[in-house]
Design a protein around this motif. Structure first.
Motif, short mmCIF file in Angstrom:
data_model
loop_
_atom_site.label_atom_id
_atom_site.label_comp_id
_atom_site.label_asym_id
_atom_site.label_seq_id
_atom_site.Cartn_x
_atom_site.Cartn_y
_atom_site.Cartn_z
N TYR A 126 -39.31 4.20 -7.20
CA TYR A 126 -39.24 2.81 -7.63
C TYR A 126 -39.65 1.88 -6.49
O TYR A 126 -38.87 1.02 -6.06
N PRO A 127 -40.85 2.02 -5.96
CA PRO A 127 -41.24 1.22 -4.79
C PRO A 127 -41.18 -0.29 -5.02
O PRO A 127 -40.96 -1.05 -4.08
N GLU A 128 -41.33 -0.68 -6.27
CA GLU A 128 -41.28 -2.11 -6.59
C GLU A 128 -39.88 -2.70 -6.44
O GLU A 128 -39.72 -3.93 -6.42
N ARG A 129 -38.86 -1.84 -6.32
CA ARG A 129 -37.48 -2.32 -6.19
C ARG A 129 -37.03 -2.40 -4.73
O ARG A 129 -35.90 -2.81 -4.46
N VAL A 130 -37.89 -2.00 -3.81
CA VAL A 130 -37.49 -1.90 -2.40
C VAL A 130 -38.26 -2.90 -1.55
O VAL A 130 -39.50 -2.88 -1.51
N THR A 131 -37.54 -3.77 -0.86
CA THR A 131 -38.15 -4.70 0.09
C THR A 131 -38.48 -3.97 1.38
O THR A 131 -39.57 -4.08 1.93
N SER A 132 -37.51 -3.22 1.88
CA SER A 132 -37.70 -2.36 3.05
C SER A 132 -36.56 -1.37 3.09
O SER A 132 -35.61 -1.47 2.30
#
Length: 243
Positions: free
Chosen positions: A115-121
């Motif tokens: 879920y890369p779209e859910r991670v800022t960093s």
């Protein structure tokens, strides 16, 4: 200590305990390890909130004040991934800074991949990233290595069960504050490696110990020994946290 609010949020059919402080538009979500719980992050949460962020930590399913799943023996790391995403959805959070330590690093990594779209960093402490798939690292460890012992069905449960919860937590923190991972002799259990007169590490107070003990009195160790140590983590690779 600054005021941290507490609530229970229903996620994937379980009521999960959530701690929160701060009201900033950006969210930092802390993911604990073992034998940790939300409280592990309390000081960091306060610092992050003072810096203008909304800081959140929750007890994983089966840990602390969160509910135990009906079939804990079937638990795996992917459950923690799905719980974390569902928690963000329930709280109306689209993206978050993820901070994971120990077993909490695995769902953090998996969320970043799935879920890369859910991670800022992402910040990881203690556990490096590794690709999914079987590993044989554990085979290189001596037979008394704690991971091998805790992966044996029922062995850690029997070892822990000889002591009250507070003593188990105390022993674990003493053991893991040393310079080497705990490795027992053939005729020795992991809990027996600690001299009862050994003091707590200087960074872990009696007040901290009391908080941890009170939360594990509620949850017990059944799920926390399943995930991370005994689970077949085909959803991440290997046989538990240490393999």
């Amino acid at each position: 200590m600054e005021h941290i609010s507490h609530t229970h949020v229903e996620v994937n059919g379980l009521k999960l305990h959530v701690a929160e402080i701060g009201t900033g538009p950006k969210v930092v979500l802390f993911l604990h390890g073992f034998p940790q719980i939300w409280y592990t992050w309390s000081y960091q949460m306060i610092a992050v909130a003072k810096a203008g962020y909304r800081a959140i930590a929750y007890d994983f399913r089966g840990y602390g004040l969160s509910e135990l799943p009906a079939e804990p023996e079937k638990g795996g790391f992917i459950d923690l991934v799905e719980d974390t995403i569902a928690l963000l959805d329930t709280l109306g959070i689209s993206k978050a800074f993820l901070v994971g330590t120990d077993l909490g690093s695995f769902p953090a990594y998996m969320i970043a991949v799935l879920y890369p779209e859910r991670v800022t960093s992402l910040v990881s402490l203690g556990v490096p990233f590794r690709l999914p798939g079987p590993r044989d690292d554990i085979d290189l460890m001596p037979e008394g290595f704690y991971c091998k012992r805790w992966q044996e069905p029922g062995r850690a449960e029997a070892d822990f069960g000889r002591f009250d919860v507070k003593t188990v937590i105390k022993n674990i923190y003493i053991l893991f504050s040393g310079t080497k991972p705990p490795t027992a002799r053939e005729d020795q259990e992991i809990m027996d490696m600690v001299d009862p007169s050994t003091p707590l590490p200087p960074w872990f107070s009696e007040e901290d110990l009391a908080v941890y003990a009170s939360l594990y009195e509620k949850s017990g160790f059944r799920y926390s020994l399943q995930v991370p140590y005994s689970t077949n983590v085909a959803d991440y690779g290997g046989e538990g946290l240490c393999s």
